[in-house]
Design a protein around this motif. Structure first.
Motif, mmCIF file in Angstrom:
data_model
loop_
_atom_site.group_PDB
_atom_site.id
_atom_site.type_symbol
_atom_site.label_atom_id
_atom_site.label_comp_id
_atom_site.label_asym_id
_atom_site.label_seq_id
_atom_site.Cartn_x
_atom_site.Cartn_y
_atom_site.Cartn_z
ATOM 1 N N SER A 26 0.793 -1.222 0.000
ATOM 2 C CA SER A 26 0.000 0.000 0.000
ATOM 3 C C SER A 26 0.833 1.284 0.000
ATOM 4 O O SER A 26 0.309 2.360 -0.273
ATOM 5 N N LYS A 27 2.115 1.166 0.302
ATOM 6 C CA LYS A 27 3.002 2.331 0.358
ATOM 7 C C LYS A 27 4.371 1.864 -0.115
ATOM 8 O O LYS A 27 4.833 0.800 0.273
ATOM 9 N N ASN A 28 5.042 2.641 -0.939
ATOM 10 C CA ASN A 28 6.291 2.229 -1.570
ATOM 11 C C ASN A 28 7.480 2.332 -0.594
ATOM 12 O O ASN A 28 8.392 3.136 -0.784
ATOM 13 N N VAL A 29 7.423 1.505 0.458
ATOM 14 C CA VAL A 29 8.461 1.506 1.490
ATOM 15 C C VAL A 29 8.729 0.079 1.954
ATOM 16 O O VAL A 29 7.900 -0.818 1.784
ATOM 17 N N ASN A 84 12.282 4.317 2.215
ATOM 18 C CA ASN A 84 11.678 4.644 0.930
ATOM 19 C C ASN A 84 12.227 3.776 -0.199
ATOM 20 O O ASN A 84 13.441 3.662 -0.371
ATOM 21 N N ALA A 85 11.311 3.170 -0.973
ATOM 22 C CA ALA A 85 11.686 2.361 -2.130
ATOM 23 C C ALA A 85 11.494 3.124 -3.435
ATOM 24 O O ALA A 85 11.807 2.617 -4.510
ATOM 25 N N GLY A 86 10.985 4.356 -3.358
ATOM 26 C CA GLY A 86 10.757 5.169 -4.552
ATOM 27 C C GLY A 86 11.991 5.949 -4.956
ATOM 28 O O GLY A 86 13.009 5.956 -4.263
ATOM 29 N N VAL A 94 11.484 7.494 5.928
ATOM 30 C CA VAL A 94 10.459 8.510 5.703
ATOM 31 C C VAL A 94 9.362 8.456 6.763
ATOM 32 O O VAL A 94 8.313 9.066 6.618
ATOM 33 N N LYS A 95 9.605 7.744 7.853
ATOM 34 C CA LYS A 95 8.625 7.625 8.927
ATOM 35 C C LYS A 95 8.494 8.953 9.664
ATOM 36 O O LYS A 95 9.493 9.609 9.968
#
Length: 114
Positions: A26-29, A84-86, A94-95
């Motif tokens: 759901s989130k690119n992390v 972050n994987a983006g 990025v937390k």
């Protein structure tokens, strides 16, 4: 994965010194909750990508203060990471509450697995 790295890279990875994450759907992390107590010795993070993994090694003392560098999840006494994987801020935490820590210099290997 741990067995593979131990065999191919002569590593000493165990469940107690290594944490693994796939990219969150759901989130690119890559998301981790690593108990603060684990940072008393070397910590290995394995970040799964489609064609392999990033192997991050965090030595004792890699930051001056775990509590001042990362968000600590109080209910678990764990470092709460979203790496972050983006493309923007790749491999940075990025937390919310963290300082955007950049893990790039701690990548030991980028490993392709077929």
């Amino acid at each position: 994965m741990i067995e593979y790295l131990n065999k191919e890279y002569n590593a000493a990875l165990t469940n107690s010194n290594t944490s693994f994450s796939n990219i969150n759907k759901s989130k690119n992390v890559w998301w981790f909750n690593v108990p603060v107590s684990k940072f008393k010795s070397e910590v290995n993070l394995l970040l799964k990508i489609e064609a392999g993994i990033f192997w991050i090694v965090l030595s004792v003392g890699f930051v001056e203060s775990i509590e001042e560098t990362f968000r600590i999840r109080e209910d678990k006494n764990a470092v709460d990471l979203e790496i972050n994987a983006g493309s923007n801020n790749f491999l940075c935490d990025v937390k919310s509450g963290g300082l955007g820590f950049d893990f790039k210099s701690f990548v030991k290997e980028e490993i392709s697995i077929k």
